[in-house]
Write an enzyme that holds these catalytic residues in place. Structure first.
Site, mmCIF file in Angstrom:
data_model
loop_
_atom_site.group_PDB
_atom_site.id
_atom_site.type_symbol
_atom_site.label_atom_id
_atom_site.label_comp_id
_atom_site.label_asym_id
_atom_site.label_seq_id
_atom_site.Cartn_x
_atom_site.Cartn_y
_atom_site.Cartn_z
ATOM 1 N N GLN A 171 0.848 -1.352 -0.128
ATOM 2 C CA GLN A 171 -0.204 0.042 -0.213
ATOM 3 C C GLN A 171 0.963 1.293 -0.010
ATOM 4 O O GLN A 171 0.276 2.210 -0.441
ATOM 5 C CB GLN A 171 -0.850 0.053 1.305
ATOM 6 C CG GLN A 171 -2.083 -1.231 1.324
ATOM 7 C CD GLN A 171 -1.492 -2.148 2.121
ATOM 8 O OE1 GLN A 171 -0.405 -2.347 2.376
ATOM 9 N NE2 GLN A 171 -2.515 -2.896 2.731
ATOM 10 N N ASP A 212 -5.965 1.672 12.870
ATOM 11 C CA ASP A 212 -7.079 0.801 12.729
ATOM 12 C C ASP A 212 -7.996 0.823 13.752
ATOM 13 O O ASP A 212 -9.089 1.028 13.781
ATOM 14 C CB ASP A 212 -7.117 -0.448 12.206
ATOM 15 C CG ASP A 212 -6.564 -0.468 10.718
ATOM 16 O OD1 ASP A 212 -5.521 -0.062 10.214
ATOM 17 O OD2 ASP A 212 -7.539 -0.570 9.984
#
Lengths: 301, 154
Positions: A171, A212
């Site tokens: 990513q 997260d």
């Protein structure tokens, strides 16, 4: 300045359009989602993640709440990505729906407000960073580094980003490096294991990552690899900032760490690795003692 | 393999040699093979060697090592080095592997590496297994290539 990653999931009429993040930078393609089953497939196949999975959840509730309750949808999402706090998102959406009277305006209102909060968070973080910021980052925070760059420019600070490639899904390379370069922002790309060498050479003076999950104590769960960076930052006396949202008063070690299929360890590699056993936890835990500041979306920290 | 199955493992960093194999056999237990970017020495060299020697191992991307340390899964770090003469010279990532061990109180064994053709492999994060992962041909200066690391204070 712009990035499709700022809003990677869109609601268009009775369909959801999801930017296929696994195809970037080679293709900018959108997947059409018109059933809950397809939404769950998109989620489990990592076609979207981070902010995208939040948007996907809200829009799924908008479109599929005639057949499934918000709680049922959140439970199904959680089964696919167990580390992320979909049950809490459901609480937020239910609370907003009580205020507005319908799910659609609740979801759209929340999302619009959330983007403003992200811009404000970037502005607060910009105040904390050095005047010549050499910012190490990992994975991708959906365009928020662009907001950060703009915020730094507004207060006459300079920024350069050092982006960890973020194996196995890359990513860092495919999303963060791509979106920064696309906006002509100074960025350097490194392998994940080059962090210590660059810190030792004083080429990094701050770290910014997403989160997260976060706890009220300041512990963070983020993309696997974050903890190593935090340890090294502490060792080299480099401040570590985490972009957090809605921390919970829970024990961080009670949060399940999602373990993905072993085959995903070999993402983007050609060859037959079926006979190679592998372990791939998708996230890791960074205790509060390694985190200089949780830069909270609500501004509460 | 799942995380819970890994206990008191030995991590291998760099290109295993015969001496390294002997060390692993003597220590026993599961071996964690780190991917070893940029050249993927773990995948292209260590995995093959361990299979041949019938030594139990589990492979992971370099990013996973931190969590393994955090969860107390690692008992030893074996760093295969380019040179050990008046100090240690390691391949890219060696400093990070050794420092993470030190931070977590795990002892590190340094040995001279086995033969692996690093020169013909990826040199930095722009490519993976020979495949370009960035667009355009103008970003050469934007990629920090891996280079040898002096492990002085470890």
């Amino acid at each position: 300045m712009d990035s499709p990653l700022l809003f990677p999931v869109k609601l268009e009429g009775s369909q959801i359009r999801v930017l296929d993040e696994t195809q970037i930078p080679f293709k900018e393609e959108y997947i059409t989602v018109d059933t809950l089953g397809k939404a769950l497939w998109v989620l489990s196949a990592m076609k979207t993640r981070s902010l995208g999975q939040v948007l996907l959840f809200f829009y799924s509730c908008v479109l599929f709440s005639d057949k499934f309750s918000i709680d049922q949808i959140s439970e199904k999402f959680k089964q696919k990505r167990p580390t992320f706090d979909f049950l809490f998102l459901a609480q937020i959406l239910k609370g907003q729906t009580q205020k507005t009277g319908d799910i659609r305006s609740a979801a759209l209102g929340f999302i619009s407000g959330f983007d403003k909060l992200r811009q404000a968070r970037a502005a607060r973080l910009a105040q904390m960073l050095p005047a010549q910021a050499s910012i190490l980052t990992i994975c991708n925070v959906n365009g928020e580094l662009i907001y950060l760059y703009q915020a730094l420019e507004r207060i006459s600070k300079k920024a350069k980003f050092i982006v960890c490639e973020t194996r196995p899904y890359l990513q860092g390379v495919r999303l963060t490096f791509w979106e920064l370069r696309k906006n002509n922002i100074d960025a350097r790309l490194i392998c994940d294991n080059q962090v210590a060498a660059l810190m030792k050479e004083k080429k990094i003076n701050c770290v910014v990552t997403g989160a997260d999950r976060a706890t009220t104590k300041g512990d963070v769960i983020n993309k696997v690899g974050t903890y190593s960076i935090a340890c090294l930052a502490k060792y080299f006396n480099i401040p570590f900032y985490s972009l957090t949202q809605y921390p919970r008063d829970i024990d961080v070690n009670s949060i399940p760490i999602e373990e993905r299929l072993k085959d995903e360890s070999f993402m983007f590699l050609e060859g037959d690795f079926s006979q190679v056993d592998a372990v791939y936890p998708a996230f890791d835990v960074t205790p509060a003692k390694f985190v200089t500041e949780c830069v909270e979306i609500t501004g509460s920290r | 393999m799942k995380l819970e199955e890994i206990k008191n493992a030995t991590v291998v960093w760099g290109a295993l040699s015969e001496e390294g194999i002997t060390f692993l056999k003597n220590r026993g237990g599961v071996v964690v093979v780190a991917e070893g970017r940029p050249g993927l020495v773990g995948l292209y060299h260590n995995v093959e060697l361990l299979k041949k020697e019938n030594i139990e191992f589990v492979y992971c991307v370099d990013n996973v090592l931190g969590l393994l340390f955090y969860k107390g899964k690692i008992g030893k770090m074996l760093v295969m080095c380019k040179k050990i003469e008046l100090g240690v010279l390691g391949r890219p990532g060696s400093l990070q592997a050794a420092l993470l061990s030190k931070i977590h109180g795990v002892s590190v064994e340094f040995m001279v590496e086995g033969e692996f053709d690093f020169e013909s492999r990826d040199k930095g994060a722009a490519s993976l297994g020979g495949k370009m992962m960035v667009l355009g041909n103008d970003c050469g200066g934007c990629v920090v290539l891996g280079k040898d690391e002096v492990l002085g204070e470890i």
